[in-house]
Scaffold this motif. Sequence first.
Motif, PDB file in Angstrom:
ATOM      1  N   UNK A   1       0.838  -1.206   0.000  1.00 27.89           N
ATOM      2  CA  UNK A   1       0.000   0.000   0.000  1.00 27.89           C
ATOM      3  C   UNK A   1       0.866   1.245   0.000  1.00 27.89           C
ATOM      4  N   UNK A   2       1.935   1.221   0.797  1.00 26.33           N
ATOM      5  CA  UNK A   2       2.875   2.342   0.809  1.00 26.33           C
ATOM      6  C   UNK A   2       3.487   2.535  -0.581  1.00 26.33           C
ATOM      7  N   UNK A   3       3.870   1.443  -1.209  1.00 22.51           N
ATOM      8  CA  UNK A   3       4.463   1.521  -2.545  1.00 22.51           C
ATOM      9  C   UNK A   3       3.502   2.173  -3.537  1.00 22.51           C
ATOM     10  N   UNK A   4       2.234   1.800  -3.474  1.00 21.38           N
ATOM     11  CA  UNK A   4       1.250   2.379  -4.387  1.00 21.38           C
ATOM     12  C   UNK A   4       1.112   3.880  -4.161  1.00 21.38           C
ATOM     13  N   UNK A   5       1.134   4.315  -2.887  1.00 15.80           N
ATOM     14  CA  UNK A   5       1.047   5.739  -2.584  1.00 15.80           C
ATOM     15  C   UNK A   5       2.290   6.483  -3.038  1.00 15.80           C
ATOM     16  N   UNK A   6       3.450   5.868  -2.845  1.00 12.41           N
ATOM     17  CA  UNK A   6       4.694   6.498  -3.289  1.00 12.41           C
ATOM     18  C   UNK A   6       4.673   6.688  -4.802  1.00 12.41           C
ATOM     19  N   UNK A   7       4.232   5.661  -5.520  1.00 13.75           N
ATOM     20  CA  UNK A   7       4.129   5.774  -6.979  1.00 13.75           C
ATOM     21  C   UNK A   7       3.202   6.922  -7.380  1.00 13.75           C
ATOM     22  N   UNK A   8       2.132   7.075  -6.616  1.00 16.46           N
ATOM     23  CA  UNK A   8       1.140   8.097  -6.946  1.00 16.46           C
ATOM     24  C   UNK A   8       1.598   9.507  -6.608  1.00 16.46           C
ATOM     25  N   UNK A   9       2.280   9.664  -5.448  1.00 17.48           N
ATOM     26  CA  UNK A   9       2.518  10.998  -4.891  1.00 17.48           C
ATOM     27  C   UNK A   9       3.923  11.547  -5.080  1.00 17.48           C
ATOM     28  N   UNK A  10       4.888  10.668  -5.434  1.00 19.38           N
ATOM     29  CA  UNK A  10       6.274  11.147  -5.450  1.00 19.38           C
ATOM     30  C   UNK A  10       6.946  10.663  -6.735  1.00 19.38           C
TER      31      UNK A  10
END
Length: 370
Positions: A280-289
């Motif tokens: 889940x963290x990886x998906x957010x990182x891909x999205x936001x950074x």
Amino acid sequence: MPKTFLITGGAGFIGSAVVRELIHNTDHRVVNVDKLTYAGNLESLASVEDSQRYTLVKADICDAPAMQRAFAAHQPDVVMHLAAESHVDRSIDGPAEFIQTNVVGTSVLLEAARGYWKTLQESASEKAAGFRFHHISTDEVYGDLAEEGASSSFQLPASSSLFTEQTPYAPSSPYSASKAGSDHLVRAWQRTFGLPTLVTNCSNNYGPYHFPEKLIPLMILNALAGKPLPVYGDGQQIRDWLYVEDHARALIKVATEGEVGETYNIGGHNEKTNLEVVETICALVDELRLDSSSFQLPASSLITFVADRPGHDLRYAIDAGKIERELGWVPQETFETGLRKTMAWYLENRDWWQRVLDGSYQGERLGASV
């Protein structure tokens, strides 16, 4: 009517969230007693440090004269005991420090509180009836809530799927054993001496100002830097995740409204495997950074499975029904909303975590002595 809260470990992750909540959203006064070890970061309290309702006392809870002076000087209505060594891996490498702080320190603090409470009773102070000692603990004291058929050092009855306040203790690590010991001491001081105590056991916390050695901030910062994301074993260990600001609100409610002698479990209703959390963290990182030269897409390609740590419990899961029924507390954040807020905070507060990573946050260790 405003109360004075003496909070131990108020510069730590959960403690600082409680201090911020009290200063920003109540009229209560706060005395923060903190030794300021590596886990204590005064920069987490920058938003409250100028408040006239906030006082910092630099002291070790194992120092009995210092604790006695703190009680005498500040005359608290409520003690919230959060000071503790809390990192499981560190407890495996060096158990003695955990026993000293978590067990010996708690006994010292209990005796200082009991002596202070007796003086209130002897002077017929109105504060005596309202005095509370609130001890903050962890769900790890209950041991391993393994799935049916899975290997575990301790098996609950088949009908038990969540930790309740009646679950027997079966700690697995030096950390959880030391916290179990401190819980037993608190209850013994209530039974033997009548000290008005409360105990809470919480699930895994996450959120802003979390020290980067812990799972969620470690994965966020490693992913942003393009570094490996180490996952223990197969990543199937299950934890219940609780947003730290939800926890802070629950702790204040227990301290001010809880029934003396009772235990309350505090959970986030968010069971996830460690691998699910990292993904889940990886998906957010891909999205936001997406604009860092060190950033690697997809972030999930950085996941690396490493040897499991000794005594690693398979599953923790909290039944928080009691605090909901009796005190009306429920978490405001889901795991998804809380994690998104956490990710945004780390992206917006680089100075804070960079100073933790390079150690410069430890350069200033100020506070009143007692």
